[in-house]
Scaffold this motif. Structure first.
Motif, PDB file in Angstrom:
ATOM      1  N   ASN A 130       0.810  -1.221   0.000  1.00  0.00           N
ATOM      2  CA  ASN A 130       0.000   0.000   0.000  1.00  0.00           C
ATOM      3  C   ASN A 130       0.844   1.272   0.000  1.00  0.00           C
ATOM      4  O   ASN A 130       0.555   2.230  -0.726  1.00  0.00           O
ATOM      5  CB  ASN A 130      -0.945  -0.007   1.211  1.00  0.00           C
ATOM      6  CG  ASN A 130      -2.110  -0.950   1.010  1.00  0.00           C
ATOM      7  OD1 ASN A 130      -3.042  -0.660   0.264  1.00  0.00           O
ATOM      8  ND2 ASN A 130      -2.047  -2.095   1.663  1.00  0.00           N
ATOM      9  N   GLY A 131       1.900   1.285   0.797  1.00  0.00           N
ATOM     10  CA  GLY A 131       2.770   2.463   0.842  1.00  0.00           C
ATOM     11  C   GLY A 131       3.469   2.698  -0.482  1.00  0.00           C
ATOM     12  O   GLY A 131       3.599   3.844  -0.939  1.00  0.00           O
ATOM     13  N   PHE A 132       3.892   1.619  -1.128  1.00  0.00           N
ATOM     14  CA  PHE A 132       4.555   1.745  -2.419  1.00  0.00           C
ATOM     15  C   PHE A 132       3.592   2.273  -3.476  1.00  0.00           C
ATOM     16  O   PHE A 132       3.944   3.155  -4.271  1.00  0.00           O
ATOM     17  CB  PHE A 132       5.119   0.390  -2.842  1.00  0.00           C
ATOM     18  CG  PHE A 132       5.741   0.396  -4.208  1.00  0.00           C
ATOM     19  CD1 PHE A 132       6.992   0.966  -4.411  1.00  0.00           C
ATOM     20  CD2 PHE A 132       5.071  -0.156  -5.296  1.00  0.00           C
ATOM     21  CE1 PHE A 132       7.567   0.976  -5.677  1.00  0.00           C
ATOM     22  CE2 PHE A 132       5.642  -0.144  -6.553  1.00  0.00           C
ATOM     23  CZ  PHE A 132       6.888   0.421  -6.740  1.00  0.00           C
ATOM     24  N   TRP A 133       2.373   1.754  -3.493  1.00  0.00           N
ATOM     25  CA  TRP A 133       1.379   2.235  -4.458  1.00  0.00           C
ATOM     26  C   TRP A 133       1.096   3.723  -4.255  1.00  0.00           C
ATOM     27  O   TRP A 133       0.976   4.476  -5.220  1.00  0.00           O
ATOM     28  CB  TRP A 133       0.083   1.459  -4.333  1.00  0.00           C
ATOM     29  CG  TRP A 133       0.200  -0.011  -4.597  1.00  0.00           C
ATOM     30  CD1 TRP A 133       1.132  -0.648  -5.364  1.00  0.00           C
ATOM     31  CD2 TRP A 133      -0.639  -1.035  -4.060  1.00  0.00           C
ATOM     32  NE1 TRP A 133       0.913  -2.004  -5.350  1.00  0.00           N
ATOM     33  CE2 TRP A 133      -0.158  -2.266  -4.565  1.00  0.00           C
ATOM     34  CE3 TRP A 133      -1.744  -1.038  -3.211  1.00  0.00           C
ATOM     35  CZ2 TRP A 133      -0.766  -3.475  -4.241  1.00  0.00           C
ATOM     36  CZ3 TRP A 133      -2.356  -2.238  -2.890  1.00  0.00           C
ATOM     37  CH2 TRP A 133      -1.861  -3.442  -3.402  1.00  0.00           C
ATOM     38  N   SER A 134       0.989   4.132  -2.998  1.00  0.00           N
ATOM     39  CA  SER A 134       0.733   5.548  -2.712  1.00  0.00           C
ATOM     40  C   SER A 134       1.862   6.417  -3.229  1.00  0.00           C
ATOM     41  O   SER A 134       1.641   7.501  -3.774  1.00  0.00           O
ATOM     42  CB  SER A 134       0.548   5.761  -1.205  1.00  0.00           C
ATOM     43  OG  SER A 134      -0.585   5.065  -0.731  1.00  0.00           O
ATOM     44  N   CYS A 135       3.092   5.938  -3.072  1.00  0.00           N
ATOM     45  CA  CYS A 135       4.249   6.670  -3.595  1.00  0.00           C
ATOM     46  C   CYS A 135       4.160   6.804  -5.105  1.00  0.00           C
ATOM     47  O   CYS A 135       4.335   7.890  -5.670  1.00  0.00           O
ATOM     48  CB  CYS A 135       5.538   5.952  -3.196  1.00  0.00           C
ATOM     49  SG  CYS A 135       7.057   6.764  -3.770  1.00  0.00           S
ATOM     50  N   ARG A 136       3.831   5.707  -5.799  1.00  0.00           N
ATOM     51  CA  ARG A 136       3.738   5.736  -7.257  1.00  0.00           C
ATOM     52  C   ARG A 136       2.647   6.693  -7.727  1.00  0.00           C
ATOM     53  O   ARG A 136       2.834   7.447  -8.689  1.00  0.00           O
ATOM     54  CB  ARG A 136       3.450   4.321  -7.784  1.00  0.00           C
ATOM     55  CG  ARG A 136       4.582   3.335  -7.633  1.00  0.00           C
ATOM     56  CD  ARG A 136       5.721   3.592  -8.605  1.00  0.00           C
ATOM     57  NE  ARG A 136       5.317   3.379  -9.977  1.00  0.00           N
ATOM     58  CZ  ARG A 136       5.416   2.210 -10.615  1.00  0.00           C
ATOM     59  NH1 ARG A 136       5.916   1.149  -9.992  1.00  0.00           N
ATOM     60  NH2 ARG A 136       5.036   2.093 -11.858  1.00  0.00           N
ATOM     61  N   LYS A 137       1.524   6.657  -7.059  1.00  0.00           N
ATOM     62  CA  LYS A 137       0.392   7.486  -7.473  1.00  0.00           C
ATOM     63  C   LYS A 137       0.633   8.966  -7.205  1.00  0.00           C
ATOM     64  O   LYS A 137       0.074   9.830  -7.883  1.00  0.00           O
ATOM     65  CB  LYS A 137      -0.876   7.025  -6.755  1.00  0.00           C
ATOM     66  CG  LYS A 137      -1.377   5.660  -7.206  1.00  0.00           C
ATOM     67  CD  LYS A 137      -2.572   5.205  -6.388  1.00  0.00           C
ATOM     68  CE  LYS A 137      -3.048   3.828  -6.811  1.00  0.00           C
ATOM     69  NZ  LYS A 137      -4.185   3.352  -5.982  1.00  0.00           N
ATOM     70  N   SER A 138       1.493   9.261  -6.227  1.00  0.00           N
ATOM     71  CA  SER A 138       1.749  10.660  -5.866  1.00  0.00           C
ATOM     72  C   SER A 138       2.756  11.328  -6.796  1.00  0.00           C
ATOM     73  O   SER A 138       2.939  12.541  -6.746  1.00  0.00           O
ATOM     74  CB  SER A 138       2.265  10.738  -4.433  1.00  0.00           C
ATOM     75  OG  SER A 138       3.575  10.183  -4.336  1.00  0.00           O
ATOM     76  N   GLY A 139       3.435  10.527  -7.625  1.00  0.00           N
ATOM     77  CA  GLY A 139       4.443  11.081  -8.523  1.00  0.00           C
ATOM     78  C   GLY A 139       5.775  11.357  -7.873  1.00  0.00           C
ATOM     79  O   GLY A 139       6.628  12.051  -8.437  1.00  0.00           O
TER      80      GLY A 139
END
Length: 395
Positions: A130-139
């Motif tokens: 989840n943390g990794f996905w959030s990082c990817r989505k935030s740019g």
């Protein structure tokens, strides 16, 4: 009463039985015995590695046991070749570090390298991405992400009853492998998770993927260059992007894909059903002898699609022509509903048109009432039986 005497044959049998039991027990390597803690907090990486090394060095068939409980595991490589057959039996749950940065740029979480005659059986593997996905989505500037379970240069492998959850990127990868059976696995991530392919195979021969469920944010199954003799059957796909051959033509000199069958599978709410995709640029690659048959589409956006004009942002495609030659592709007994009116789209290369396309017994309807349509570009072949929507193939 006189006790019966122990005869020599009976004594011999008892001794042999004792030896076999002792030998069997000595070939079981329980990770807890090497210091692994089943509470999901203590790093058990070293203990898992010691258990593997013991099994790998065993002259007789050995079993690595991961009992019930939750085990924290950082990036790890289970290396071969080993002396004998190994069963990696998982009854518990294996979790990745909660901080996605713990992997750095390793590219993998759990890697089996150069193993043979091995079985991975059971267990749940949760990458907690989840943390990794959030990082990817935030740019933000994020690590490249890790594949959850990878096999490199492996042969004669069985993967059965495994559940992979919340992968950072691909759940399960085969690279340079031969004779692999993957059955009854579940690969699960949210539909909006970025680049979470389910099962990816490349440069591999003789792979069977059967009886499995894939719910993820990218391709349910991605088929890369160098894949030969690959069977997918009894797949339940969705959410996700369907089954994709490609993207191909990433490199000029690229191996081809041939002898692929996708059969007896169901696609539910996916972006694509069965897709062949290549970059619109030069390549020595090819796709041939492919069979898509006995498939059900349920509200799928692109049930049947070939896209040889793939070029995100219109960059890196100087000729706007794909060098990948597609030939001998059969679509047989494919039925269901399309979420878009254009249910069948075959867009082939300007310089290498598709040939030998066969459409047989296709029935796809648009789920909003209007007739479904088809579109072809540089695609030639023949149609057999009832074709709905109407075939657009060149003869």
């Amino acid at each position: 009463m006189t006790k019966p005497a122990i005869t020599f044959p009976l004594l011999f049998t008892l001794v042999i039985t004792f030896i076999n039991i002792s030998r069997s027990a000595s070939n079981v390597f329980n990770v807890v015995s090497f210091g692994a803690k089943p509470e999901g907090v203590t790093d058990s990486t070293a203990a898992f590695l010691k258990a593997w090394q013991g099994a790998c060095g065993s002259a007789a068939s050995a079993t690595v046991v991961v009992p019930k409980g939750t085990f924290l595991l950082k990036a790890i490589t289970f290396g071969g070749p080993c002396k004998s057959k190994i069963t990696f039996q998982v009854s518990g749950t294996v979790v990745a570090p909660a901080d996605y940065r713990a992997f750095g740029n390793s590219g993998y979480w759990i890697l089996f390298n150069k193993v043979s005659k091995m079985s991975l059986v059971g267990g749940t593997f949760d990458a907690r991405a989840n943390g990794f996905w959030s990082c990817r989505k935030s740019g933000q500037n994020c690590p490249p992400g890790v594949r959850s379970i990878s096999f490199n240069s492996a042969k004669d492998v069985i993967i059965s009853g495994v559940k992979s959850m919340n992968s950072q990127v691909t759940h399960m990868t085969l690279n340079g492998c031969n004779n692999v059976v993957v059955r009854n696995v579940r690969l699960v991530a949210p539909g909006n998770s970025p680049n979470t392919d389910g099962f990816h195979v490349q440069f591999s021969t003789g792979v069977t993927f059967t009886g499995s469920t894939v719910q993820t944010g990218d391709d349910c199954v991605a088929i890369g260059p160098g894949t030969r003799n690959f069977l997918i059957t009894k797949l339940a796909c969705g959410p996700g992007h369907g089954v994709s051959i490609g993207s191909l033509a990433k490199d000029l000199k690229e191996d081809g894909v041939e002898n692929v069958t996708v059969s007896s599978s169901v696609f539910t709410g996916t972006q694509n059903g069965v897709r062949i995709k290549s970059w619109a640029r030069p390549s020595t690659g090819f796709v041939r002898n492919v069979f898509f048959q006995n498939l059900i589409m349920k509200n799928v956006q692109n049930p049947i699609i070939i896209d040889q004009n793939y070029c995100p942002s219109h960059q890196g495609c100087p000729t706007e022509r794909s060098g990948v030659k597609i030939s001998g592709v059969t679509y047989k007994n494919i039925q269901g509903t399309s979420a878009t009116q254009q249910a069948m789209k075959l867009v082939c290369s300007k310089s290498n048109p598709c040939t030998g396309i066969i459409l047989q017994d296709i029935k796809l309807t648009y789920n909003k009432g209007a007739p479904a349509t088809s579109y072809c570009f540089n695609a030639a072949g023949k149609s057999l039986g009832v074709i709905q929507p109407t075939s657009c193939l060149n003869r």
